[in-house]
Design a protein around this motif. Structure first.
Motif, PDB file in Angstrom:
ATOM      1  N   GLN A 145      36.816  48.828  45.909  1.00  0.00           N
ATOM      2  CA  GLN A 145      36.251  48.198  47.097  1.00  0.00           C
ATOM      3  C   GLN A 145      36.984  48.662  48.361  1.00  0.00           C
ATOM      4  N   THR A 193      34.893  41.280  41.423  1.00  0.00           N
ATOM      5  CA  THR A 193      36.064  42.159  41.319  1.00  0.00           C
ATOM      6  C   THR A 193      36.981  41.690  40.187  1.00  0.00           C
ATOM      7  N   ASP A 244      32.866  49.349  42.914  1.00  0.00           N
ATOM      8  CA  ASP A 244      33.005  47.985  43.422  1.00  0.00           C
ATOM      9  C   ASP A 244      32.631  47.982  44.895  1.00  0.00           C
ATOM     10  N   GLU A 245      31.584  47.260  45.239  1.00  0.00           N
ATOM     11  CA  GLU A 245      31.083  47.171  46.623  1.00  0.00           C
ATOM     12  C   GLU A 245      31.088  48.549  47.293  1.00  0.00           C
TER      13      GLU A 245
HETATM   14 MG   LIG Z   1      34.924  42.012  45.190  1.00  0.00          MG
END
Ligand SMILES: [Mg+2]
Ligand SMILES: Nc1ncnc2c1ncn2[C@@H]1O[C@H](COP(=O)(O)OP(=O)(O)OP(=O)(O)O)[C@@H](O)[C@H]1O
Length: 266
Positions: free
Chosen positions: A85, A41, A162-163
């Motif tokens: 995320q 991240t 992100d994720e």
């Molecule tokens: Mg992360």
């Protein structure tokens, strides 16, 4: 499209990114993978100019994301679709308003087009009936899907996830990944980046993996089948422990290398 040159970042005494370099060409797809807390991240925040590195060069679509002023950075960010995320939806806006807000601020689409686009991206993530719902009325997986829809609604040049599936069950994760792959497949110029700690998601998303370890280095960068067979020991181990538990049929479906299947499934 994207370039990191000797980027270093510490928080306090802890070096999170230690002299990392990589570049990503237009229209390609890459997974950044590493254990939790390895700095994925942080890489994305630095890439988007949301956080300065301690040293190094960062370019996004040829713009210097370290030294440029906010106005220049914002202009670049209008051409980037980012699914965070944590979902990152505005709680006080409906789903449709969340999508429209992004399109109004980041593109010059007409009101009509914004309306059409909102409908089509929500269909893309199989949530056509959620337009007037608020984020608190959605499940975790649904929020992720709206986040993905919003990232792609602005017709970006670069899409970053992100994720996209962390904290979701395996079935929902697969559905979400398939939706992303499906929505981006018609756009061959789109540069796509996924950051994840999930090996299965990373290899299903992209051929090329950039692997971060927990001391802040890129320990491998290349096609995952090659890394799985001939990469550095740490990388082979990191990738394989998560794959050898899969059932054989699925291992074939993922097109794991023949040698790897023979070694682990016999
Ligand atoms: Mg992360
Ligand atoms: N703003 C911050 N201040 C202090 N420490 C931070 C900050 N942001 C991140 N960190 C630390 O940096 C490390 C890397 O964090 P980062 O969120 O980039 O990892 P990650 O690879 O994305 O992890 P995850 O897989 O859990 O998402 C962690 O140890 C985290 O605690």
């Amino acid at each position: 499209m994207i370039s990191f040159q000797s980027v270093t970042k510490s928080f306090g005494d802890t070096k999170i990114l230690d002299d990392i370099s990589f570049s990503i060409q237009e229209g390609t797809r890459v997974s950044i993978i590493g254990p939790g807390g390895s700095g994925k991240t942080t890489v994305l925040k630095i890439l988007l100019g949301l956080m300065p590195p301690d040293s190094g060069e960062v370019h996004l679509m040829e713009v210097d994301m370290v030294r440029s002023n906010d106005r220049v950075k914002e202009e670049v960010l209008c051409r980037v679709g980012m699914a965070f995320q944590q979902g990152g939806l505005f709680d006080f806006m409906t789903v449709k308003e969340n999508l429209a807000f992004a399109m109004e601020h980041m593109t010059d689409m007409s009101v009509d087009l914004i309306d059409k686009k909102a409908k089509s991206v929500l269909e893309g993530v199989k949530l056509p009936a959620t337009e007037t719902m608020f984020p608190f009325e959605l499940s975790g997986g649904m929020k992720r899907r709206v986040g993905i829809a919003r990232a792609l609604a602005t017709e970006p040049k670069v899409a970053i996830f992100d994720e996209p599936t962390s904290g979701l069950d395996p079935v929902t994760s697969t559905i979400i990944l398939n939706m992303i792959l499906d929505m981006v497949k018609t756009n061959t110029n789109l540069t796509q980046l996924v950051a994840t700690s999930n090996v299965e998601i990373a290899i299903r998303f992209a051929d090329r993996l950039i692997v971060l370890n927990d001391t802040g280095s890129i320990v491998a960068d290349g096609p995952w089948r090659e890394l799985l067979l001939t990469g550095p020991e740490w990388v082979r181990h990191f990738l394989s422990v998560r794959l050898i538990g899969l059932d054989l049929e699925y291992a074939h479906e993922l097109d794991l290398p023949k040698e790897f299947i023979e070694k682990h499934w016999g």
